[in-house]
Design a protein around this motif. Sequence first.
Motif, PDB file in Angstrom:
ATOM      1  N   TYR A 175     -14.864  -0.482  -0.628  1.00 26.46           N
ATOM      2  CA  TYR A 175     -14.474   0.762   0.034  1.00 26.46           C
ATOM      3  C   TYR A 175     -14.889   1.980  -0.783  1.00 26.46           C
TER       4      TYR A 175
ATOM      5  N   ARG B 115     -10.565   8.479  -3.146  1.00 23.85           N
ATOM      6  CA  ARG B 115      -9.592   9.265  -2.385  1.00 23.85           C
ATOM      7  C   ARG B 115      -9.127   8.468  -1.178  1.00 23.85           C
ATOM      8  N   ARG B 116      -8.055   8.953  -0.611  1.00 21.22           N
ATOM      9  CA  ARG B 116      -7.539   8.333   0.603  1.00 21.22           C
ATOM     10  C   ARG B 116      -8.427   8.712   1.790  1.00 21.22           C
TER      11      ARG B 116
ATOM     12  N   VAL C  76      -6.923   3.034  -7.303  1.00 21.59           N
ATOM     13  CA  VAL C  76      -7.713   4.244  -7.595  1.00 21.59           C
ATOM     14  C   VAL C  76      -7.807   4.444  -9.106  1.00 21.59           C
TER      15      VAL C  76
ATOM     16  N   SER D 260     -14.493   7.306   6.559  1.00 23.52           N
ATOM     17  CA  SER D 260     -13.580   6.840   5.520  1.00 23.52           C
ATOM     18  C   SER D 260     -12.377   6.115   6.131  1.00 23.52           C
ATOM     19  N   ASP D 261     -11.907   6.589   7.284  1.00 25.55           N
ATOM     20  CA  ASP D 261     -10.813   5.901   7.976  1.00 25.55           C
ATOM     21  C   ASP D 261     -11.230   4.494   8.367  1.00 25.55           C
TER      22      ASP D 261
ATOM     23  N   LEU E 174       0.837  -1.206   0.000  1.00 26.59           N
ATOM     24  CA  LEU E 174       0.000   0.000   0.000  1.00 26.59           C
ATOM     25  C   LEU E 174       0.874   1.259   0.000  1.00 26.59           C
ATOM     26  N   ASP E 175       1.970   1.207   0.769  1.00 30.29           N
ATOM     27  CA  ASP E 175       2.879   2.353   0.831  1.00 30.29           C
ATOM     28  C   ASP E 175       3.617   2.571  -0.485  1.00 30.29           C
TER      29      ASP E 175
ATOM     30  N   ASP F 236      -9.763  10.403   5.026  1.00 28.32           N
ATOM     31  CA  ASP F 236      -9.461  11.724   5.588  1.00 28.32           C
ATOM     32  C   ASP F 236     -10.159  11.919   6.927  1.00 28.32           C
TER      33      ASP F 236
ATOM     34  N   TYR G 197     -11.603   2.319   5.235  1.00 32.19           N
ATOM     35  CA  TYR G 197     -10.278   1.984   4.701  1.00 32.19           C
ATOM     36  C   TYR G 197      -9.621   0.896   5.552  1.00 32.19           C
TER      37      TYR G 197
ATOM     38  N   PHE H  10      -2.496   1.429  -3.452  1.00 27.51           N
ATOM     39  CA  PHE H  10      -3.757   2.175  -3.350  1.00 27.51           C
ATOM     40  C   PHE H  10      -3.953   3.071  -4.576  1.00 27.51           C
ATOM     41  N   ASP H  11      -2.905   3.787  -4.967  1.00 30.42           N
ATOM     42  CA  ASP H  11      -3.006   4.665  -6.136  1.00 30.42           C
ATOM     43  C   ASP H  11      -3.280   3.861  -7.401  1.00 30.42           C
TER      44      ASP H  11
END
Length: 318
Positions: free
Chosen positions: A223, A231-232, A195, A238-239, A186-187, A234, A242, A191-192
């Motif tokens: 999700y 989006r990530r 997306v 959403s947290d 993910l890092d 925020d 996720y 994730f991108d």
Amino acid sequence: MEPSTIATAAATISTVSTITSRRRKRKIVVIMGPTGAGKSRLSIDLATRFFTNSEIINSDKMQVYSGLDITTNKISMQEQLGVPHHLLGTIDPTKSVFTPSDFLKLASEVISDVKSRRGLPVIVGGSNSLIYSLVTKRYDPKTEVFNGPDPFPVSSDLRYDCCFIWVDVCLPVLNQYLSKRVDEMLDSGMFDELVEFFRSGKHKTVNKSGLGQAIGVPEFEAYFKQIQDFRRPDGGDSDEAYGEAVRKIKDNTCQLAKKQVSKILRLRDAGWELKRIDATEAFRAVMSPEHSGARVAEIWGKQVVEPSMKIVNQFLDE
């Protein structure tokens, strides 16, 4: 002639016949094991340090598809170190599902091509159904040997002379590592990548029973539907959503590893000669808070690479 002499002669003939039969078959190396166990790393170590005529044939049923390279954890071009790779990201994910029969056809052609160049084909991947279809002499796609309440018997009649290396890691240790690996993926852009996959509409074009099943796709699809945005997190809901998606990815990855091990055990119990390499200590070293790259490399080399090299050397000398 005495009965004992007849028995000895018969045993000798049988042994010679077996050896002759093996020599007639083309030799291949198969590196198998659960997801995350280090199969790709081992294949590159062997191909670059000991068996430089090796060419690797991917046998991961998600990595055969093009796209989602991070999500499916494909080995990068940089990590391949110039070793030829086949059936890695080459299949169109919008077409029909890539089946074991498809793999049998294409991988057999690659093996013949590699052998024509006096190369060593090395099959690498965790999809045991693909491996089974390739090496079983009389593969029948209508038979299911791994799943179902009453699976068909596993065949031990193989079309190739196979050296099976099973990279094994104690499941609790492997599960801990897999959780860490998901965070690292993910890092590093997973994730991108997802997306872009959903925002572009590619998720609507891929076969749902093929690349659409790759771990990470259904979890993040849920999700994105929940937060109704790409989006990530925020904060707030959403947290939480996720975090739930990530937990599901980790759980499903660990379940996949467990299933893969159970299939390998089924092959072993059916008489397949699997050479088990225990990589647990190397993974314990990776997970240690005080771990160093040099220490991990030392353990990996001594406990995984060296015994694997000896196994392959002996196999090729037979």
